[in-house]
Design an enzyme around this catalytic site. Structure first.
Site, PDB file in Angstrom:
ATOM      1  N   ARG A 115      27.007  22.032  -9.568  1.00 28.55           N
ATOM      2  CA  ARG A 115      25.748  21.397 -10.346  1.00 28.55           C
ATOM      3  C   ARG A 115      25.816  21.518 -11.815  1.00 28.55           C
ATOM      4  NH1 ARG A 115      23.852  18.988  -6.400  1.00 28.55           N
ATOM      5  NH2 ARG A 115      21.849  19.022  -7.325  1.00 28.55           N
ATOM      6  N   HIS A 165      29.237  11.621 -10.669  1.00 30.78           N
ATOM      7  CA  HIS A 165      28.753  12.222  -9.675  1.00 30.78           C
ATOM      8  C   HIS A 165      29.026  11.627  -8.260  1.00 30.78           C
ATOM      9  CE1 HIS A 165      25.014  15.099  -8.302  1.00 30.78           C
ATOM     10  NE2 HIS A 165      26.031  14.898  -7.420  1.00 30.78           N
TER      11      HIS A 165
END
Length: 308
Positions: free
Chosen positions: A223, A271
């Protein structure tokens, strides 16, 4: 049954997701935020960064299914505490994460940007690479375990740090502060796959780097907010770290003015390390809803009070 697909930041995909439901033979109504539906008819909320709303009218909800493996994006949505919540996990997610990590480690060791530049300049730039075999993985959940076992098969010396001991072939299990310190001291590569909680927010920062002895390369595929971004470039400049491979960021897309874009020893990807396959997410969400209806817990349940 009616389904609410509540996804912020993925608006361009929503119509395609509705089509995916039909393609998989699911004929129940699928609604998007802003459409005219009866909140009481919704049984399944398929969510990614859902809108904050008053959920009191959603009296029929039996399951909240996260679109991804992470669930920190659900913590502030205001869901009632008694609603079952599940995260997504599947073989496709594991396979994609393993491929990303292995590819990036190989690319780093071969210094592929240097080789690409040499090709562009038609220059034979032979070099011996930059190596290292000690890998520390932070977080041995489903993804962390898959990565750890795959790297061990490839000949890396792999250790993994987690809250509780794990038994994985070829992987040393570390726990607690002493285990973390031991792993950091010998790591050539440090791969973060921890969930984002109040305890892991900003964990990858100056205090952690100070315990590293071999100038590791860090890879953050967990994260974004686990990394204290302001601490990273100073750690690279003073030699605490050799480099960073970053796929997740606290603010996404990464702002154009961020210095992370232009540092020579930082690699940025948007991502993409492990993207949820829509068909797999939909299949799991429907299966999980059936289990909850039958009085059983869903697969990959989440306790939002524990943040994972």
């Amino acid at each position: 049954m009616a389904i609410l697909v509540d996804m912020t930041g993925s608006e361009s995909r929503l119509d395609a997701i509705k089509t995916d439901f039909k393609r998989l033979g699911i004929t129940d109504p699928v609604w998007l935020p802003g459409e005219d539906y009866d909140p009481a008819s919704i049984e399944l909320v398929l969510a990614w960064k859902p809108q904050v709303r008053d959920w009191s009218a959603y009296t029929g909800v039996k399951l909240v299914q996260s679109w991804g493996a992470g669930v920190d994006h659900l913590l502030d949505a205001g869901f009632p505490a008694d609603w079952p919540v599940a995260r997504f996990m599947g073989q496709s997610l594991k396979d994609r994460m393993v491929r990303y990590v292995c590819a990036q480690l190989s690319n780093w060791q071969l210094d592929m940007p240097r080789l690409v530049q040499a090709q562009n300049e038609k220059r034979w730039d032979w070099h011996d690479g930059r190596w290292g075999e000690q890998v520390l993985i932070l977080g041995l959940g489903e993804l962390g375990q898959s990565v750890a076992e795959s790297l061990a098969v490839q000949g890396y010396k792999v250790s993994g740090w987690s809250q509780s001991p794990k038994k994985l072939k070829g992987v040393e299990s570390l726990t607690g502060k002493p285990g973390l310190n031991a792993g950091l001291a010998r790591a050539d590569y440090l791969i973060n796959l921890l969930p984002l909680t109040s305890a892991t927010r900003g964990l990858l920062g100056s205090e952690l780097w100070a315990r590293c002895e071999r100038q590791p390369v860090i890879m953050n595929v967990g994260r974004g907010a686990s990394l204290a971004e302001d601490d990273l470039i100073p750690a690279l400049e003073v030699g605490q770290l050799s480099g960073a491979i970053l796929d997740v960021f606290e603010t996404e897309p990464l702002p154009s003015q961020s210095p992370l874009w232009s540092h020579p020893n930082i690699w940025v990807t948007p991502h993409i390390a492990s993207i949820s396959d829509p068909s797999d997410v939909i299949r799991l969400s429907i299966d999980n809803l059936r289990q909850v209806r039958a009085g059983e817990p869903p697969r990959y349940p989440v306790d939002l009070s524990r943040e994972y």
